[in-house]
Design a protein around this motif. Structure first.
Motif, PDB file in Angstrom:
ATOM      1  N   ILE A  44      19.403 -33.317  -0.129  1.00 35.11           N
ATOM      2  CA  ILE A  44      20.006 -32.054   0.286  1.00 35.11           C
ATOM      3  C   ILE A  44      21.238 -32.334   1.143  1.00 35.11           C
ATOM      4  O   ILE A  44      21.172 -33.116   2.101  1.00 35.11           O
ATOM      5  CB  ILE A  44      19.006 -31.205   1.104  1.00 35.11           C
ATOM      6  CG1 ILE A  44      17.717 -30.966   0.311  1.00 35.11           C
ATOM      7  CG2 ILE A  44      19.650 -29.881   1.517  1.00 35.11           C
ATOM      8  CD1 ILE A  44      17.888 -30.138  -0.923  1.00 35.11           C
ATOM      9  N   LYS A  45      22.353 -31.707   0.806  1.00 37.61           N
ATOM     10  CA  LYS A  45      23.538 -31.800   1.658  1.00 37.61           C
ATOM     11  C   LYS A  45      23.522 -30.689   2.714  1.00 37.61           C
ATOM     12  O   LYS A  45      23.650 -30.954   3.894  1.00 37.61           O
ATOM     13  CB  LYS A  45      24.807 -31.712   0.810  1.00 37.61           C
ATOM     14  CG  LYS A  45      25.009 -32.901  -0.116  1.00 37.61           C
ATOM     15  CD  LYS A  45      26.316 -32.796  -0.879  1.00 37.61           C
ATOM     16  CE  LYS A  45      27.525 -32.904   0.019  1.00 37.61           C
ATOM     17  NZ  LYS A  45      28.797 -32.882  -0.736  1.00 37.61           N
ATOM     18  N   TYR A  46      23.365 -29.447   2.268  1.00 36.62           N
ATOM     19  CA  TYR A  46      23.280 -28.356   3.234  1.00 36.62           C
ATOM     20  C   TYR A  46      22.646 -27.132   2.578  1.00 36.62           C
ATOM     21  O   TYR A  46      22.493 -27.056   1.355  1.00 36.62           O
ATOM     22  CB  TYR A  46      24.658 -27.987   3.786  1.00 36.62           C
ATOM     23  CG  TYR A  46      25.598 -27.342   2.795  1.00 36.62           C
ATOM     24  CD1 TYR A  46      25.533 -25.963   2.525  1.00 36.62           C
ATOM     25  CD2 TYR A  46      26.567 -28.093   2.132  1.00 36.62           C
ATOM     26  CE1 TYR A  46      26.387 -25.365   1.622  1.00 36.62           C
ATOM     27  CE2 TYR A  46      27.424 -27.499   1.223  1.00 36.62           C
ATOM     28  CZ  TYR A  46      27.330 -26.133   0.975  1.00 36.62           C
ATOM     29  OH  TYR A  46      28.174 -25.553   0.072  1.00 36.62           O
ATOM     30  N   THR A  75      23.254 -29.899  -3.404  1.00 30.89           N
ATOM     31  CA  THR A  75      22.704 -31.252  -3.566  1.00 30.89           C
ATOM     32  C   THR A  75      23.773 -32.240  -3.992  1.00 30.89           C
ATOM     33  O   THR A  75      23.459 -33.385  -4.321  1.00 30.89           O
ATOM     34  CB  THR A  75      21.587 -31.240  -4.618  1.00 30.89           C
ATOM     35  OG1 THR A  75      22.149 -30.889  -5.894  1.00 30.89           O
ATOM     36  CG2 THR A  75      20.496 -30.257  -4.243  1.00 30.89           C
ATOM     37  N   GLY A  76      25.031 -31.780  -4.020  1.00 25.46           N
ATOM     38  CA  GLY A  76      26.096 -32.639  -4.508  1.00 25.46           C
ATOM     39  C   GLY A  76      26.389 -32.385  -5.966  1.00 25.46           C
ATOM     40  O   GLY A  76      27.443 -32.780  -6.470  1.00 25.46           O
ATOM     41  N   ASP A  77      25.467 -31.743  -6.659  1.00 27.11           N
ATOM     42  CA  ASP A  77      25.686 -31.348  -8.050  1.00 27.11           C
ATOM     43  C   ASP A  77      25.942 -29.844  -8.073  1.00 27.11           C
ATOM     44  O   ASP A  77      26.644 -29.316  -7.231  1.00 27.11           O
ATOM     45  CB  ASP A  77      24.469 -31.723  -8.896  1.00 27.11           C
ATOM     46  CG  ASP A  77      24.227 -33.228  -8.902  1.00 27.11           C
ATOM     47  OD1 ASP A  77      25.213 -33.969  -9.023  1.00 27.11           O
ATOM     48  OD2 ASP A  77      23.060 -33.651  -8.765  1.00 27.11           O
ATOM     49  N   SER A  78      25.366 -29.148  -9.026  1.00 22.67           N
ATOM     50  CA  SER A  78      25.526 -27.699  -9.081  1.00 22.67           C
ATOM     51  C   SER A  78      24.662 -27.046  -8.016  1.00 22.67           C
ATOM     52  O   SER A  78      23.489 -27.402  -7.853  1.00 22.67           O
ATOM     53  CB  SER A  78      25.131 -27.187 -10.464  1.00 22.67           C
ATOM     54  OG  SER A  78      25.955 -27.747 -11.458  1.00 22.67           O
ATOM     55  N   PRO A  79      25.204 -26.078  -7.265  1.00 24.96           N
ATOM     56  CA  PRO A  79      24.388 -25.384  -6.264  1.00 24.96           C
ATOM     57  C   PRO A  79      23.216 -24.663  -6.914  1.00 24.96           C
ATOM     58  O   PRO A  79      23.302 -24.196  -8.048  1.00 24.96           O
ATOM     59  CB  PRO A  79      25.374 -24.379  -5.639  1.00 24.96           C
ATOM     60  CG  PRO A  79      26.727 -24.909  -5.969  1.00 24.96           C
ATOM     61  CD  PRO A  79      26.588 -25.588  -7.292  1.00 24.96           C
ATOM     62  N   VAL A  80      22.108 -24.589  -6.180  1.00 26.03           N
ATOM     63  CA  VAL A  80      20.909 -23.911  -6.662  1.00 26.03           C
ATOM     64  C   VAL A  80      20.614 -22.759  -5.727  1.00 26.03           C
ATOM     65  O   VAL A  80      20.683 -22.906  -4.502  1.00 26.03           O
ATOM     66  CB  VAL A  80      19.707 -24.882  -6.715  1.00 26.03           C
ATOM     67  CG1 VAL A  80      18.446 -24.141  -7.127  1.00 26.03           C
ATOM     68  CG2 VAL A  80      19.990 -26.016  -7.679  1.00 26.03           C
ATOM     69  N   ARG A  81      20.292 -21.593  -6.289  1.00 29.18           N
ATOM     70  CA  ARG A  81      20.049 -20.398  -5.482  1.00 29.18           C
ATOM     71  C   ARG A  81      18.607 -19.943  -5.640  1.00 29.18           C
ATOM     72  O   ARG A  81      18.046 -19.960  -6.731  1.00 29.18           O
ATOM     73  CB  ARG A  81      20.996 -19.272  -5.898  1.00 29.18           C
ATOM     74  CG  ARG A  81      22.443 -19.544  -5.570  1.00 29.18           C
ATOM     75  CD  ARG A  81      23.369 -18.616  -6.341  1.00 29.18           C
ATOM     76  NE  ARG A  81      23.157 -17.224  -6.006  1.00 29.18           N
ATOM     77  CZ  ARG A  81      23.788 -16.591  -5.036  1.00 29.18           C
ATOM     78  NH1 ARG A  81      24.670 -17.239  -4.292  1.00 29.18           N
ATOM     79  NH2 ARG A  81      23.578 -15.318  -4.795  1.00 29.18           N
ATOM     80  N   ASP A  82      18.031 -19.522  -4.524  1.00 28.34           N
ATOM     81  CA  ASP A  82      16.684 -18.952  -4.500  1.00 28.34           C
ATOM     82  C   ASP A  82      16.790 -17.560  -3.899  1.00 28.34           C
ATOM     83  O   ASP A  82      17.389 -17.377  -2.837  1.00 28.34           O
ATOM     84  CB  ASP A  82      15.753 -19.837  -3.673  1.00 28.34           C
ATOM     85  CG  ASP A  82      14.348 -19.257  -3.589  1.00 28.34           C
ATOM     86  OD1 ASP A  82      13.850 -18.773  -4.617  1.00 28.34           O
ATOM     87  OD2 ASP A  82      13.758 -19.289  -2.494  1.00 28.34           O
ATOM     88  N   ARG A 118      18.862 -25.267  10.668  1.00 28.75           N
ATOM     89  CA  ARG A 118      18.955 -26.281  11.724  1.00 28.75           C
ATOM     90  C   ARG A 118      18.930 -27.716  11.219  1.00 28.75           C
ATOM     91  O   ARG A 118      18.756 -28.652  12.004  1.00 28.75           O
ATOM     92  CB  ARG A 118      17.806 -26.077  12.721  1.00 28.75           C
ATOM     93  CG  ARG A 118      17.775 -24.680  13.325  1.00 28.75           C
ATOM     94  CD  ARG A 118      16.515 -24.424  14.097  1.00 28.75           C
ATOM     95  NE  ARG A 118      16.373 -23.001  14.421  1.00 28.75           N
ATOM     96  CZ  ARG A 118      15.269 -22.458  14.905  1.00 28.75           C
ATOM     97  NH1 ARG A 118      14.205 -23.219  15.128  1.00 28.75           N
ATOM     98  NH2 ARG A 118      15.221 -21.167  15.155  1.00 28.75           N
ATOM     99  N   ARG A 119      19.103 -27.897   9.920  1.00 23.12           N
ATOM    100  CA  ARG A 119      19.030 -29.259   9.410  1.00 23.12           C
ATOM    101  C   ARG A 119      19.850 -29.373   8.137  1.00 23.12           C
ATOM    102  O   ARG A 119      19.951 -28.415   7.371  1.00 23.12           O
ATOM    103  CB  ARG A 119      17.576 -29.626   9.127  1.00 23.12           C
ATOM    104  CG  ARG A 119      17.341 -31.088   8.812  1.00 23.12           C
ATOM    105  CD  ARG A 119      15.863 -31.350   8.610  1.00 23.12           C
ATOM    106  NE  ARG A 119      15.586 -32.709   8.217  1.00 23.12           N
ATOM    107  CZ  ARG A 119      14.409 -33.148   7.782  1.00 23.12           C
ATOM    108  NH1 ARG A 119      13.405 -32.287   7.677  1.00 23.12           N
ATOM    109  NH2 ARG A 119      14.236 -34.406   7.430  1.00 23.12           N
ATOM    110  N   GLY A 120      20.431 -30.536   7.905  1.00 19.76           N
ATOM    111  CA  GLY A 120      21.182 -30.796   6.691  1.00 19.76           C
ATOM    112  C   GLY A 120      21.326 -32.287   6.467  1.00 19.76           C
ATOM    113  O   GLY A 120      21.000 -33.105   7.336  1.00 19.76           O
TER     114      GLY A 120
END
Length: 259
Positions: A51-53, A126-133, A80-82
């Motif tokens: 995970i990047k952010y 994640t450095g690739d395609s962003p994932v949305r929830d 609070r974490r990345g």
């Protein structure tokens, strides 16, 4: 809110269990203007995930002047974490927090849903395609809303539904380009011009300016709607003041305009 599988993380047949995400709100009955907290739960699956952010936003579905639904961002929340990894077969929990704006729409009033679409969107990079929830967010009406609408109920007006409109109210201090309308109806008045009203709360830390007018559901531009009567209501007045007198004055004023 339930775990959701994150597909597309290098799934080449050797990763039968993709990573999973679950965004959980830990604040009980979030309110506009108040803090909201929770945590993002990540499961690494068979291959793990880097995970990047995170980017968390509260988004409301609003209607524009033509009635078209649009997504409007209310606020972003602090994660609070990345820049960390979730190892295969392990679980990581990432806390987040923030504060809902005072003008945030509410989705529930007195335990009843209002039909308002409010969601919490979690985006992972994640450095690739962003994932949305995407998860539905339930926000409770503050005591001030309930006290004022109870005063309308005493005059025979009962709550029906609500909608969020993308528009500014002319001549008032408004920080966000939307407002939420509560429709209240008086069954005994039937097709009377004041048989259905629109009640709008423009809320801040002190209280709210309450705008009331004859309902005009087909008109979505504020300036095209019927004349509004208004009165102030403070948070500290709840339980101390009977809002019935102010509501009755507004109803008399509206009747004079529409008479």
């Amino acid at each position: 809110m339930g775990f959701r599988r994150l597909f597309g993380f290098g799934d080449d047949g050797n990763a039968p269990e993709p990573p999973e995400i679950d965004t959980q709100i830990t604040t009980l009955a979030p309110l506009p203007g108040h803090p909201i907290e929770g945590e993002i739960v990540l499961k690494g699956g068979s291959r793990g995930i880097a995970i990047k952010y995170f980017y968390l936003t509260v988004v409301a579905k609003v209607r524009d002047y033509g009635g078209t639904p649009e997504d409007l961002e209310m606020t972003s929340l602090d994660v609070r974490r990345g820049h960390f990894g979730v190892a295969p077969g392990t679980e990581e929990r990432v806390p987040f927090s923030g504060r809902l704006p005072w003008e945030c729409p509410v989705t529930e009033l007195g335990g009843q849903t209002l039909g308002v679409d409010l969601s919490l969107t979690t985006q992972l990079d994640t450095g690739d395609s962003p994932v949305r929830d995407l998860d539905f967010l339930h926000v409770t009406a503050p005591p001030l809303y309930e006290a004022v609408l109870d005063a309308f109920a005493e005059e025979g007006y009962r709550g029906a539904d609500s909608q969020v409109i993308f528009d500014y109210i002319p001549g008032v201090e408004q920080h966000r380009p939307h407002y939420q309308t509560f429709f209240v109806t008086h069954p005994a008045r039937g097709l009377d011009r004041l048989g259905e009203l629109e009640v709008v709360f423009l809320q801040n830390a002190v209280g709210a300016m309450v705008h009331v007018r004859r309902a005009a559901r087909s008109q979505l531009d504020w300036k095209d709607k019927p004349l509004t009567r208004s009165f102030p209501a403070a948070h500290h007045e709840v339980g101390q003041v009977d809002f019935g007198e102010r509501v009755r004055r507004v109803l008399v004023g509206l009747a004079a305009v529409d008479g």
